[in-house]
Design a protein around this motif. Structure first.
Motif, PDB file in Angstrom:
ATOM      1  N   LEU A   1       0.861  -1.180   0.000  1.00 40.79           N
ATOM      2  CA  LEU A   1       0.000   0.000   0.000  1.00 40.79           C
ATOM      3  C   LEU A   1       0.897   1.229   0.000  1.00 40.79           C
ATOM      4  O   LEU A   1       1.656   1.436   0.956  1.00 40.79           O
ATOM      5  N   ARG A   2       0.806   2.039  -1.021  1.00 35.60           N
ATOM      6  CA  ARG A   2       1.785   3.114  -1.210  1.00 35.60           C
ATOM      7  C   ARG A   2       1.084   4.430  -1.555  1.00 35.60           C
ATOM      8  O   ARG A   2       0.135   4.460  -2.339  1.00 35.60           O
ATOM      9  N   VAL A   3       1.591   5.505  -0.978  1.00 37.85           N
ATOM     10  CA  VAL A   3       1.081   6.842  -1.291  1.00 37.85           C
ATOM     11  C   VAL A   3       1.626   7.279  -2.646  1.00 37.85           C
ATOM     12  O   VAL A   3       2.817   7.161  -2.920  1.00 37.85           O
ATOM     13  N   ASP A   4       0.721   7.763  -3.488  1.00 36.43           N
ATOM     14  CA  ASP A   4       1.099   8.345  -4.768  1.00 36.43           C
ATOM     15  C   ASP A   4       0.566   9.776  -4.792  1.00 36.43           C
ATOM     16  O   ASP A   4      -0.651   9.996  -4.902  1.00 36.43           O
ATOM     17  N   LYS A   5       1.460  10.728  -4.682  1.00 39.61           N
ATOM     18  CA  LYS A   5       1.041  12.132  -4.560  1.00 39.61           C
ATOM     19  C   LYS A   5       0.366  12.658  -5.817  1.00 39.61           C
ATOM     20  O   LYS A   5      -0.327  13.682  -5.767  1.00 39.61           O
ATOM     21  N   THR A   6       0.531  11.962  -6.928  1.00 36.56           N
ATOM     22  CA  THR A   6      -0.147  12.421  -8.145  1.00 36.56           C
ATOM     23  C   THR A   6      -1.653  12.177  -8.061  1.00 36.56           C
ATOM     24  O   THR A   6      -2.421  12.723  -8.861  1.00 36.56           O
ATOM     25  N   LEU A   7      -2.084  11.374  -7.079  1.00 35.53           N
ATOM     26  CA  LEU A   7      -3.510  11.072  -6.929  1.00 35.53           C
ATOM     27  C   LEU A   7      -4.150  11.834  -5.770  1.00 35.53           C
ATOM     28  O   LEU A   7      -5.308  11.577  -5.424  1.00 35.53           O
ATOM     29  N   VAL A   8      -3.420  12.773  -5.183  1.00 39.73           N
ATOM     30  CA  VAL A   8      -3.891  13.473  -3.984  1.00 39.73           C
ATOM     31  C   VAL A   8      -5.160  14.267  -4.244  1.00 39.73           C
ATOM     32  O   VAL A   8      -6.046  14.358  -3.378  1.00 39.73           O
ATOM     33  N   GLU A   9      -5.301  14.847  -5.417  1.00 45.55           N
ATOM     34  CA  GLU A   9      -6.441  15.736  -5.672  1.00 45.55           C
ATOM     35  C   GLU A   9      -7.773  14.991  -5.675  1.00 45.55           C
ATOM     36  O   GLU A   9      -8.816  15.587  -5.436  1.00 45.55           O
ATOM     37  N   SER A  10      -7.761  13.734  -5.961  1.00 43.30           N
ATOM     38  CA  SER A  10      -8.995  12.941  -5.933  1.00 43.30           C
ATOM     39  C   SER A  10      -8.931  12.004  -4.729  1.00 43.30           C
ATOM     40  O   SER A  10      -8.237  10.975  -4.761  1.00 43.30           O
ATOM     41  N   PRO A  11      -9.632  12.325  -3.642  1.00 36.04           N
ATOM     42  CA  PRO A  11      -9.439  11.579  -2.383  1.00 36.04           C
ATOM     43  C   PRO A  11      -9.825  10.112  -2.453  1.00 36.04           C
ATOM     44  O   PRO A  11      -9.374   9.326  -1.629  1.00 36.04           O
ATOM     45  N   GLU A  12     -10.650   9.712  -3.432  1.00 34.83           N
ATOM     46  CA  GLU A  12     -11.087   8.321  -3.505  1.00 34.83           C
ATOM     47  C   GLU A  12     -10.504   7.582  -4.703  1.00 34.83           C
ATOM     48  O   GLU A  12     -10.868   6.434  -4.954  1.00 34.83           O
ATOM     49  N   ALA A  13      -9.592   8.205  -5.411  1.00 34.97           N
ATOM     50  CA  ALA A  13      -8.963   7.561  -6.566  1.00 34.97           C
ATOM     51  C   ALA A  13      -7.898   6.570  -6.110  1.00 34.97           C
ATOM     52  O   ALA A  13      -7.276   6.735  -5.055  1.00 34.97           O
ATOM     53  N   TYR A  14      -7.677   5.546  -6.922  1.00 30.87           N
ATOM     54  CA  TYR A  14      -6.639   4.566  -6.615  1.00 30.87           C
ATOM     55  C   TYR A  14      -6.135   3.943  -7.905  1.00 30.87           C
ATOM     56  O   TYR A  14      -6.775   4.010  -8.961  1.00 30.87           O
ATOM     57  N   ARG A  15      -4.982   3.320  -7.795  1.00 32.36           N
ATOM     58  CA  ARG A  15      -4.430   2.512  -8.878  1.00 32.36           C
ATOM     59  C   ARG A  15      -4.073   1.158  -8.293  1.00 32.36           C
ATOM     60  O   ARG A  15      -3.340   1.073  -7.291  1.00 32.36           O
ATOM     61  N   LEU A  16      -4.595   0.102  -8.875  1.00 36.27           N
ATOM     62  CA  LEU A  16      -4.337  -1.265  -8.415  1.00 36.27           C
ATOM     63  C   LEU A  16      -3.564  -1.987  -9.511  1.00 36.27           C
ATOM     64  O   LEU A  16      -4.068  -2.194 -10.607  1.00 36.27           O
ATOM     65  N   THR A  17      -2.311  -2.336  -9.196  1.00 40.91           N
ATOM     66  CA  THR A  17      -1.446  -3.006 -10.166  1.00 40.91           C
ATOM     67  C   THR A  17      -1.147  -4.418  -9.666  1.00 40.91           C
ATOM     68  O   THR A  17      -0.588  -4.604  -8.580  1.00 40.91           O
ATOM     69  N   ILE A  18      -1.538  -5.402 -10.468  1.00 42.33           N
ATOM     70  CA  ILE A  18      -1.336  -6.803 -10.094  1.00 42.33           C
ATOM     71  C   ILE A  18      -0.442  -7.448 -11.150  1.00 42.33           C
ATOM     72  O   ILE A  18      -0.768  -7.453 -12.347  1.00 42.33           O
ATOM     73  N   THR A  19       0.702  -7.930 -10.704  1.00 36.94           N
ATOM     74  CA  THR A  19       1.612  -8.673 -11.578  1.00 36.94           C
ATOM     75  C   THR A  19       1.902 -10.013 -10.912  1.00 36.94           C
ATOM     76  O   THR A  19       1.563 -10.218  -9.740  1.00 36.94           O
ATOM     77  N   PRO A  20       2.538 -10.938 -11.611  1.00 40.33           N
ATOM     78  CA  PRO A  20       2.878 -12.214 -10.961  1.00 40.33           C
ATOM     79  C   PRO A  20       3.842 -12.048  -9.783  1.00 40.33           C
ATOM     80  O   PRO A  20       3.966 -12.977  -8.970  1.00 40.33           O
ATOM     81  N   ARG A  21       4.478 -10.880  -9.661  1.00 39.10           N
ATOM     82  CA  ARG A  21       5.455 -10.678  -8.579  1.00 39.10           C
ATOM     83  C   ARG A  21       4.875  -9.969  -7.364  1.00 39.10           C
ATOM     84  O   ARG A  21       5.284 -10.239  -6.242  1.00 39.10           O
ATOM     85  N   GLN A  22       3.889  -9.061  -7.579  1.00 41.99           N
ATOM     86  CA  GLN A  22       3.386  -8.293  -6.452  1.00 41.99           C
ATOM     87  C   GLN A  22       2.043  -7.642  -6.773  1.00 41.99           C
ATOM     88  O   GLN A  22       1.626  -7.572  -7.930  1.00 41.99           O
ATOM     89  N   ILE A  23       1.403  -7.170  -5.710  1.00 44.95           N
ATOM     90  CA  ILE A  23       0.186  -6.356  -5.820  1.00 44.95           C
ATOM     91  C   ILE A  23       0.493  -5.011  -5.185  1.00 44.95           C
ATOM     92  O   ILE A  23       0.926  -4.952  -4.026  1.00 44.95           O
ATOM     93  N   VAL A  24       0.277  -3.966  -5.940  1.00 46.24           N
ATOM     94  CA  VAL A  24       0.527  -2.612  -5.436  1.00 46.24           C
ATOM     95  C   VAL A  24      -0.758  -1.807  -5.518  1.00 46.24           C
ATOM     96  O   VAL A  24      -1.381  -1.717  -6.586  1.00 46.24           O
ATOM     97  N   ILE A  25      -1.162  -1.241  -4.376  1.00 46.32           N
ATOM     98  CA  ILE A  25      -2.308  -0.329  -4.333  1.00 46.32           C
ATOM     99  C   ILE A  25      -1.766   1.055  -4.029  1.00 46.32           C
ATOM    100  O   ILE A  25      -1.147   1.275  -2.980  1.00 46.32           O
ATOM    101  N   GLU A  26      -1.999   1.990  -4.942  1.00 45.46           N
ATOM    102  CA  GLU A  26      -1.502   3.351  -4.788  1.00 45.46           C
ATOM    103  C   GLU A  26      -2.677   4.311  -4.729  1.00 45.46           C
ATOM    104  O   GLU A  26      -3.655   4.168  -5.461  1.00 45.46           O
ATOM    105  N   ALA A  27      -2.561   5.290  -3.852  1.00 45.32           N
ATOM    106  CA  ALA A  27      -3.612   6.295  -3.697  1.00 45.32           C
ATOM    107  C   ALA A  27      -3.012   7.546  -3.078  1.00 45.32           C
ATOM    108  O   ALA A  27      -1.963   7.493  -2.431  1.00 45.32           O
ATOM    109  N   GLY A  28      -3.715   8.657  -3.274  1.00 42.35           N
ATOM    110  CA  GLY A  28      -3.258   9.891  -2.662  1.00 42.35           C
ATOM    111  C   GLY A  28      -3.750  10.045  -1.246  1.00 42.35           C
ATOM    112  O   GLY A  28      -3.110  10.712  -0.425  1.00 42.35           O
TER     113      GLY A  28
END
Length: 872
Positions: free
Chosen positions: A261-288
């Protein structure tokens, strides 16, 4: 002497007989449990439009004669009762709200073994089992004195079986959902392949599918930025539920087999936005912000395989993909009324789990109404001691709550839903539970109408303190004008549910309650900044014969019509609550004022205030929402024909719910175009075509011309809300049944980006696009979403739609509302189970058939029956 002795003996015998007879007269309770009661709707089609005939049938199965010293009390969907055309042995009377009584005539006699039929007439149609009289009980009298109260134990509903009992009137065009009608209706539904189904509901803004899978297993670790610590804890708990073991939390971030779970400051302006990236190596959830991270987690949970939910698994395989997502509306709310019928704290927490999964971020908890006050308020114990319990009373004028919605005569009886409240600790616990799921709870205090519970509670307080000689304290929170002789009838049949707006104590009460809510929010670590004021359905006639109101109108001649005292009260409330920094929400009436033309118009002087009207009325005043938005009000759309979850799924008498505005199912909740209501508000409450057109396009006699939404007014639509009023909702299972799967369709309208069909002008092309979208959504419901509900939280009580079926030339043909459901059937009349015959293709039959649908979790629908093929 012998003669005298004989006389004495005779007199003694007579005296004994007199005593025995006298004792027999005064004794004993009548065996009311021996009186069987049946109720039947005779017809909705009488010699008068919108008038039904119904009857009670009383049978005396006891050994004593029932005479005229009784009343039979009951609750019934509130409708005015009309005078009988023919003399009856007893007469139905409306008392108040949905409280009625059956009163015998002076010469009433029902001997043992005999039956009497009592017919009565009422307004509007009755078409549902949930319309029947409920909570029946006898009261027996000795003169004016109530001697005995006995609940009816032998009560039978005669089934609705005729079209005249299910149709409402001649122009009722809503079809009766018979098996053959359903079969034809379901034919347009087609299964779609997995690659055409969104991996997540509500559908994300962007999905890019990858290759391979990520496997969550016992070696996987969870890492997170400190800003998302609470969300990481939530994810850890959900994975532990699915796998039966907690996941390790690692401070050091590796490069593989981890969830991050990682902070992505490019998503700060939209408080409920997120990016969910799933690869065979890891799952990353990014949000502002934390809300975005939470919704990324909920989307990840949506991809847990159903088998994992069914049986805990050592490995959870998630397909590789990238989801970029943010909501269409920032305000996505569900309203639950716990006042008409109470829901426990545990049931509410289950609903909050459900709401958060489908990305709902507001919860309007309707805790005050005419029939109940449900949150304890410090310093005003009567609000729950009186206002949170219902019981029999001699008069509706007494300072108690009378029975409603079948709650019966006895307060505190188990298995009824008229009693109950949340302690301060309960309410604070609900607030915290909701906040952990990124849901803001909006409390409500409905004034000046819908306030009977508060009025009666404060009247009990007044009487208590007056007896103690504390007149000034007694008047402090009193809510009525004791000299008010106004005559009115509210939408729910009440004659006494409007507070006196001319009393300073009414404002004092309101501010006291708001202050106590503010304190409870602080104790929960929160700030109360949105508050719902109700403000709806003040009946015509209120305040017209109140001396206190007359004095106020004389002092403020600018108010004019007594009806505008409602708006005067609200404007005063706005001023008094301004220091509390609240955004005040309310039903549409809070933004309307009655003009000299007798019509209601937007009250423009309030458009600049922090006031948010909720607009439900898209049928009877279809342009109201756009008129208010165009006038500058920030609004919430609550369209009755799309989002009223308490309206029945369909017209089947066995399908519970209301229908005053038609019927609402999951497809109605899904098919909603917020910026072009004319495209999806297509039928009125009777199922007749409602041809809405905008003013710029003209119109003719067959069209309803409405005001269009201006382009720059779209920003004034804050969002949407679904409503669950609880008149017919009894307990947790019914609440869940009414909500699911409607909530799933609603979530798509609230969160997802505009669907292609919303902007297609050609009806033919729009209908085609809508059906394609629905096929995809229905496939997701049948194959994935319903079974998920069957396993989460030990299973929700969702509705599985019944199958459609016909027998054509000796061949059974059947289908389902959703692809993914299976049909089981029997040929001997027994109820189908999951072990019954599986319908795979057309089947020759020579006898009647009983069918049910089942989903993958084993949850079944109601059954339907087909008569066997006719012999020619």
């Amino acid at each position: 002497m012998k003669f005298k002795s004989s006389i004495a003996r005779t007199l003694c015998f007579v005296a004994i007989v007199v005593v025995v007879i006298g004792c027999k007269k005064q004794t004993t309770t009548f065996p009311a449990d021996k009186i069987a009661v049946k109720w039947e709707l005779v017809t909705n089609f009488t010699d008068s439009t919108d008038v039904f005939n119904a009857k009670f049938v009383l049978t005396n199965n006891g050994e004593q004669t029932l005479e005229s010293n009784w009343n039979l009390f009951f609750s019934m969907a509130p409708r005015p009762i009309l005078q009988n055309k023919e003399p009856q042995a007893a007469i139905v009377h409306h008392i108040n709200g949905d409280w009625y009584k059956l009163t015998p005539g002076e010469k009433f006699v029902l001997e043992p073994g005999k039956t009497v039929e009592i017919t009565y007439r009422g307004t509007e149609a009755v078409i549902k089992n949930t319309d029947r009289p409920l909570g029946l009980y006898f009261v027996f009298y000795d003169g004016e004195k109530e001697k005995q109260i006995t609940e009816v134990s032998d009560y039978t509903l005669i089934p609705f079986s005729q079209a005249t009992q299910v149709n409402r009137r001649d122009d009722d065009q809503t079809p009766i959902p018979t098996p053959d009608w359903l079969y034809a209706d379901y034919k347009s539904v087609r299964a779609v392949s997995d690659d055409k189904i969104s991996p997540v509901i509500p559908t994300p803004a962007k999905v890019k599918k990858g290759t391979g899978y990520f496997e969550i297993n016992d070696a996987s670790t969870l890492s997170f930025d400190s800003a998302f610590a609470r969300e990481a804890e939530f994810l850890q708990a959900r994975i532990a539920e699915a796998m039966g073991a907690p996941m390790d939390v690692a401070e050091m971030r590796g490069t593989s087999n981890q969830l991050l779970l990682r902070v992505d400051k490019t998503l700060v302006e939209s408080p409920e936005a997120y990016r969910l990236t799933i690869t065979p190596r890891q799952i990353v959830i990014e949000a502002g912000q934390a809300a975005g991270a939470f919704y990324g987690i909920q989307s990840l949970r949506m991809m847990f395989p159903i088998d994992v939910l069914k049986n805990q698994a050592s490995t959870i395989r998630i397909p590789a993909m990238v989801i970029e997502d943010s909501p269409r509306f920032g305000f996505r709310s569900v309203h639950v009324d716990v006042s008409r019928n109470f829901q426990t704290k545990e049931s509410i927490k289950r609903m909050l789990d459900l709401f958060s999964l489908y990305k709902i971020n507001r919860f309007l908890l309707y805790t005050t109404e005419d029939e109940g006050w449900r949150v304890a308020i410090d310093g005003l114990p009567e609000l729950t001691e009186v206002g949170a319990r219902r019981q029999h009373t001699k008069s509706y004028g007494d300072a108690v709550l009378h029975p409603a919605y079948g709650s019966g005569p006895f307060a505190g009886k188990e298995g009824t839903y008229g009693q109950g409240h949340y302690t301060r600790e309960d309410f604070i616990e609900i607030l915290k539970y909701a906040q952990a799921r990124h849901i803001k709870v909006i409390p409500e205090l409905n004034f000046p109408g819908h306030a009977r519970a508060a009025i009666k509670a404060m009247e009990a307080r007044y009487q208590r303190l007056m007896k103690e000689g504390k007149k000034e304290e007694a008047e402090e929170y009193r809510l009525l004008d004791p000299e008010d002789k106004s005559v009115y009838l509210s939408a729910q049949g009440y004659k006494d549910n409007v507070v006196c707006v001319a009393r300073e104590s009414s404002f004092h009460f309101y501010e006291k309650v708001v202050d106590e809510f503010i304190i409870m929010y602080k104790e929960a670590g929160l700030t109360l900044d949105e508050f719902h004021t109700g403000g709806d359905e003040v009946p015509e006639g209120a305040w017209t014969q109140s001396p206190m109101a007359a004095a106020l109108l004389k002092e403020h001649p600018e108010v004019g019509d007594p009806k505008n005292l409602q708006m005067w009260f609200f404007k005063e409330l706005v001023k008094r609550l301004k220091s509390k920094n609240l955004e005040l929400h309310g039903w549409e009436e809070v933004a309307l004022v009655k003009g000299k033309d007798g019509k209601y118009h937007p009250n423009n002087e309030l458009a600049s205030e922090r006031i948010v009207p909720y607009i439900w009325n898209n049928l009877f005043d279809p342009e109201l929402s756009y008129r208010l938005a165009n006038a500058g009000f920030k609004i919430v759309l609550c369209n009755v024909s799309n989002f009223y979850f308490d309206l029945a799924y369909d017209k089947d008498p066995n399908e519970p719910g209301l229908y005053w505005a038609g019927f609402v199912n999951e497809k109605n909740a899904w098919s909603f175009a917020p910026y072009d209501l004319a495209k999806t508000t297509t039928h009125d409450a009777m199922g007749r075509p409602l041809n809405l057109v905008y003013k710029s396009s003209g119109g003719n006699q067959k069209e309803v011309v409405i005001e269009p939404l201006k382009e720059d007014s779209k920003r004034n639509i804050l969002g949407v809300e679904a409503q669950l009023w609880s008149e017919t909702v009894k307990g947790r299972e019914m609440m869940e049944y009414y909500v699911l799967p409607k909530l799933i369709g609603f979530s798509e309208s609230a969160w997802s980006k505009p669907r292609p069909w919303e902007t297609i002008e050609s009806k033919e092309q729009r209908d085609k696009s809508m059906q394609e979208g629905w096929n995809s959504f229905a496939t997701a419901l049948g194959t994935r979403e319903l079974p998920r509900m069957g396993y989460l939280n030990e299973g929700y009580n969702y509705r599985v739609p019944v199958p459609g079926a016909i027998i054509d030339k000796g061949v059974l043909k059947a289908n389902t509302a959703y692809p993914g459901l299976e049909i089981r059937y029997t040929l001997d009349g027994s109820e189908p189970t999951r072990e019954s015959l599986l319908y795979k293709q057309d089947v020759p039959v020579t006898t009647g058939v009983t069918l049910r649908c089942f989903d993958a979790a084993g949850k079944g629908s109601r059954s339907i029956k087909l008569a066997g093929p006719s012999v020619e």
